[in-house]
Design a protein around this motif. Structure first.
Motif, mmCIF file in Angstrom:
data_model
loop_
_atom_site.group_PDB
_atom_site.id
_atom_site.type_symbol
_atom_site.label_atom_id
_atom_site.label_comp_id
_atom_site.label_asym_id
_atom_site.label_seq_id
_atom_site.Cartn_x
_atom_site.Cartn_y
_atom_site.Cartn_z
ATOM 1 N N ALA A 59 43.358 -47.493 -20.136
ATOM 2 C CA ALA A 59 44.547 -47.825 -19.342
ATOM 3 C C ALA A 59 44.147 -48.041 -17.892
ATOM 4 O O ALA A 59 43.349 -47.275 -17.345
ATOM 5 N N ASP A 60 44.682 -49.096 -17.289
ATOM 6 C CA ASP A 60 44.503 -49.283 -15.856
ATOM 7 C C ASP A 60 45.310 -48.241 -15.094
ATOM 8 O O ASP A 60 44.871 -47.718 -14.085
ATOM 9 N N THR A 61 46.503 -47.951 -15.597
ATOM 10 C CA THR A 61 47.358 -46.918 -15.014
ATOM 11 C C THR A 61 47.940 -46.084 -16.150
ATOM 12 O O THR A 61 48.492 -46.626 -17.092
ATOM 13 N N LEU A 62 47.798 -44.775 -16.044
ATOM 14 C CA LEU A 62 48.351 -43.852 -17.034
ATOM 15 C C LEU A 62 49.178 -42.811 -16.292
ATOM 16 O O LEU A 62 48.685 -42.160 -15.375
ATOM 17 N N THR A 63 50.440 -42.694 -16.665
ATOM 18 C CA THR A 63 51.320 -41.687 -16.079
ATOM 19 C C THR A 63 51.709 -40.709 -17.170
ATOM 20 O O THR A 63 52.157 -41.111 -18.244
ATOM 21 N N VAL A 64 51.532 -39.435 -16.888
ATOM 22 C CA VAL A 64 51.903 -38.370 -17.815
ATOM 23 C C VAL A 64 53.128 -37.671 -17.258
ATOM 24 O O VAL A 64 53.128 -37.225 -16.111
ATOM 25 N N VAL A 65 54.196 -37.615 -18.057
ATOM 26 C CA VAL A 65 55.411 -36.903 -17.673
ATOM 27 C C VAL A 65 55.365 -35.551 -18.365
ATOM 28 O O VAL A 65 55.248 -35.466 -19.588
#
Length: 59
Positions: A4-10
């Motif tokens: 992933a270029d950008t990975l956001t974990v909530v």
């Protein structure tokens, strides 16, 4: 293994942790992330958002 270029974990408390240029592996206990900073194992995740904006490089 996905990249992933950008990975956001909530997280369960609605906080977010963002990573850039990572490989990751989802499993039933959470997520494992490999970045330039090292390996991260998170278990308190609610959901993830992974974005890929460029072609994958051959590994």
């Amino acid at each position: 293994m996905p990249h992933a270029d950008t990975l956001t974990v909530v997280h369960h408390d609605d906080t977010r942790t963002s990573y850039t240029d990572v490989r990751y592996q989802l499993h039933r206990d959470g997520i494992r992330i490999w970045s330039d900073e090292g390996e991260h194992a998170l278990t308190d995740i609610l959901m993830t958002h992974a974005y890929r904006q460029r072609e994958a490089r051959a590994s």
